[in-house]
Design a protein around this motif. Structure first.
Motif, short mmCIF file in Angstrom:
data_model
loop_
_atom_site.label_atom_id
_atom_site.label_comp_id
_atom_site.label_asym_id
_atom_site.label_seq_id
_atom_site.Cartn_x
_atom_site.Cartn_y
_atom_site.Cartn_z
N MET A 127 0.83 -1.21 0.00
CA MET A 127 0.00 0.00 0.00
C MET A 127 0.86 1.26 0.00
O MET A 127 0.50 2.27 -0.56
N SER A 128 2.05 1.17 0.65
CA SER A 128 2.89 2.35 0.78
C SER A 128 4.29 1.90 1.14
O SER A 128 4.52 0.77 1.57
N SER A 129 5.24 2.81 0.99
CA SER A 129 6.61 2.51 1.41
C SER A 129 6.80 2.72 2.91
O SER A 129 7.84 2.37 3.47
N ALA A 130 5.81 3.29 3.57
CA ALA A 130 5.89 3.50 5.02
C ALA A 130 5.79 2.16 5.74
O ALA A 130 5.15 1.22 5.26
N ARG A 131 6.42 2.10 6.92
CA ARG A 131 6.23 0.92 7.78
C ARG A 131 4.96 1.16 8.61
O ARG A 131 4.89 2.12 9.38
N LEU A 132 3.96 0.31 8.42
CA LEU A 132 2.70 0.43 9.17
C LEU A 132 2.74 -0.56 10.32
O LEU A 132 2.83 -1.77 10.11
N ILE A 133 2.67 -0.03 11.53
CA ILE A 133 2.88 -0.84 12.73
C ILE A 133 1.69 -0.68 13.68
O ILE A 133 1.37 0.44 14.11
N THR A 134 1.05 -1.80 14.00
CA THR A 134 0.00 -1.80 15.01
C THR A 134 0.61 -2.14 16.36
O THR A 134 1.38 -3.09 16.47
N ILE A 135 0.30 -1.34 17.36
CA ILE A 135 0.73 -1.63 18.74
C ILE A 135 -0.47 -2.27 19.44
O ILE A 135 -1.51 -1.63 19.59
N ALA A 136 -0.33 -3.53 19.80
CA ALA A 136 -1.51 -4.26 20.29
C ALA A 136 -1.19 -5.13 21.49
O ALA A 136 -0.11 -5.72 21.58
N ASN A 137 -2.12 -5.19 22.39
CA ASN A 137 -2.14 -6.17 23.48
C ASN A 137 -3.53 -6.09 24.08
O ASN A 137 -3.99 -5.02 24.44
N GLN A 138 -4.20 -7.24 24.14
CA GLN A 138 -5.56 -7.23 24.66
C GLN A 138 -5.60 -6.90 26.15
O GLN A 138 -6.62 -6.52 26.68
N LYS A 139 -4.46 -7.08 26.81
CA LYS A 139 -4.37 -6.78 28.23
C LYS A 139 -4.14 -5.28 28.41
O LYS A 139 -3.30 -4.69 27.72
N GLY A 140 -4.87 -4.66 29.29
CA GLY A 140 -4.69 -3.24 29.55
C GLY A 140 -3.53 -3.00 30.51
O GLY A 140 -3.07 -3.90 31.20
N GLY A 141 -3.05 -1.76 30.54
CA GLY A 141 -2.04 -1.38 31.51
C GLY A 141 -0.65 -1.91 31.25
O GLY A 141 0.15 -2.04 32.18
N VAL A 142 -0.34 -2.22 29.99
CA VAL A 142 0.98 -2.79 29.68
C VAL A 142 1.90 -1.76 29.01
O VAL A 142 3.02 -2.07 28.63
N GLY A 143 1.43 -0.52 28.87
CA GLY A 143 2.25 0.51 28.24
C GLY A 143 2.05 0.59 26.74
O GLY A 143 2.94 1.02 26.01
N LYS A 144 0.87 0.21 26.29
CA LYS A 144 0.59 0.16 24.85
C LYS A 144 0.58 1.57 24.23
O LYS A 144 1.35 1.85 23.31
N THR A 145 -0.28 2.42 24.74
CA THR A 145 -0.35 3.79 24.21
C THR A 145 0.95 4.54 24.47
O THR A 145 1.47 5.25 23.59
N THR A 146 1.50 4.39 25.66
CA THR A 146 2.77 5.04 26.00
C THR A 146 3.86 4.65 25.02
O THR A 146 4.65 5.49 24.56
N SER A 147 3.90 3.36 24.67
CA SER A 147 4.92 2.89 23.72
C SER A 147 4.67 3.42 22.32
O SER A 147 5.61 3.84 21.63
N ALA A 148 3.42 3.43 21.90
CA ALA A 148 3.08 3.91 20.55
C ALA A 148 3.53 5.36 20.37
O ALA A 148 4.22 5.71 19.40
N VAL A 149 3.17 6.22 21.32
CA VAL A 149 3.45 7.66 21.14
C VAL A 149 4.93 7.99 21.35
O VAL A 149 5.47 8.88 20.70
N ASN A 150 5.59 7.26 22.24
CA ASN A 150 7.00 7.58 22.50
C ASN A 150 7.93 7.02 21.44
O ASN A 150 8.93 7.65 21.10
N LEU A 151 7.61 5.86 20.88
CA LEU A 151 8.38 5.37 19.74
C LEU A 151 8.21 6.34 18.56
O LEU A 151 9.17 6.68 17.87
N ALA A 152 6.96 6.79 18.37
CA ALA A 152 6.68 7.74 17.29
C ALA A 152 7.42 9.05 17.51
O ALA A 152 8.06 9.59 16.59
N ALA A 153 7.37 9.58 18.73
CA ALA A 153 8.02 10.86 19.03
C ALA A 153 9.54 10.75 18.88
O ALA A 153 10.19 11.69 18.39
#
Length: 282
Positions: A1-27
């Motif tokens: 679809m694109s030359s970009a790397r499309l990465i889903t950050i996933a874990n069905q368990k809450g509280g594992v640092g999912k959102t924190t990891s997504a935004v800080n890897l991105a930043a």
């Protein structure tokens, strides 16, 4: 679809640092000069808050994009913290999206279709991180049908691998029926407390199970990582010299340097043997 790397950050368990990891890897990648997009698919909108994106109800967001009421171009915002960092935010309206999407055509591919019309290449994105809710509903399925890679954050605490087998099974089903390119390209160890034997034991167990797919850099428990969301920032922007920020910067650079970790030729989903895969899947 694109030359970009499309990465889903996933874990069905809450509280594992999912959102924190997504935004800080991105930043961290954006700070290194890469053009990065965060797509927030969690109705709580925490990823949107962290990168400074407006996400009050009624704002053009991932909700409107999924329902076809606006384009990705309409919804995209640039972060006030970094001109290389962009976000398609989530609003509380997204909470009802899964019910509304049930009757839609190509309901599992709504995000894919929205991004597939040259949007990513037009903007020149190198990385796209998709933050999902802690469940496997239509929102997470949409993330996984449009990305090739999944990164799973696993916390270095009791019951760390609880639910991971189910997640692997779900990824296998999506590979089989919806997206044959989907695979786990990284496991990120989070909330590592070097003062405890437990953290070391969990880290060793995860490395034993998953092998080289586990990132060498681990994310420590950090006061600054916990504080940053309260200021509406990533820890990379809040306190870039803190141990938490430096750990995410190191992990992001490792992710960039090693590229997409290839899937195992037999299991397809992750870089481990079929025997271990079967054991994890339960």
């Amino acid at each position: 679809m694109s030359s970009a790397r499309l990465i889903t950050i996933a874990n069905q368990k809450g509280g594992v640092g999912k959102t924190t990891s997504a935004v800080n890897l991105a930043a961290a990648l954006a700070a290194d000069g890469h053009k990065v997009l965060v797509i927030d698919l969690d109705p709580q909108g925490n990823a949107s808050t962290a990168v400074g994106a407006a996400h009050a109800s009624g704002t053009d967001s991932s909700y409107e994009v999924l329902l076809g009421d606006c384009t990705a171009n309409d919804a995209i915002q640039v972060s006030p913290e970094d001109s290389n960092l962009f976000c398609i935010p989530a609003t509380i309206d997204l909470a009802g999206a899964e019910i509304e999407m049930v009757s839609l055509v190509r309901r599992e591919f709504r995000l894919y279709d929205a991004l597939a019309k040259g949007f990513l290449d037009e903007h020149g994105f190198e990385y796209v991180f998709i933050d999902c809710p802690p469940s496997l509903g239509l929102l997470t399925i949409n993330a996984m049908t449009c990305s090739d890679e999944v990164i799973i954050p696993i916390q270095c605490e009791y019951y760390a691998l609880e639910g991971v087998g189910q997640l692997l099974g779900n990824i296998s089903m999506i590979r089989e029926h919806l997206n044959p390119e989907l695979h786990i390209s990284g496991i990120l160890l989070t909330m590592f407390d070097a003062r405890t034997k437990l953290a070391e034991q969990v880290a060793n167990e995860v490395r034993e199970q998953f092998g080289a797919v586990v990132l060498g850099n681990v994310i420590p428990r950090s006061v600054r990582v916990s504080e940053a969301p309260g200021f509406g920032k990533t820890v990379v922007h809040y306190d870039p010299s803190s141990t938490g920020a430096m750990a995410y910067i190191a992990a992001a650079r490792e992710l960039h340097k090693r590229g997409d970790y290839p899937p195992h030729p037999t299991t397809g989903a992750i870089g481990v043997s079929p025997e271990i895969y079967a054991e994890l899947e339960g």
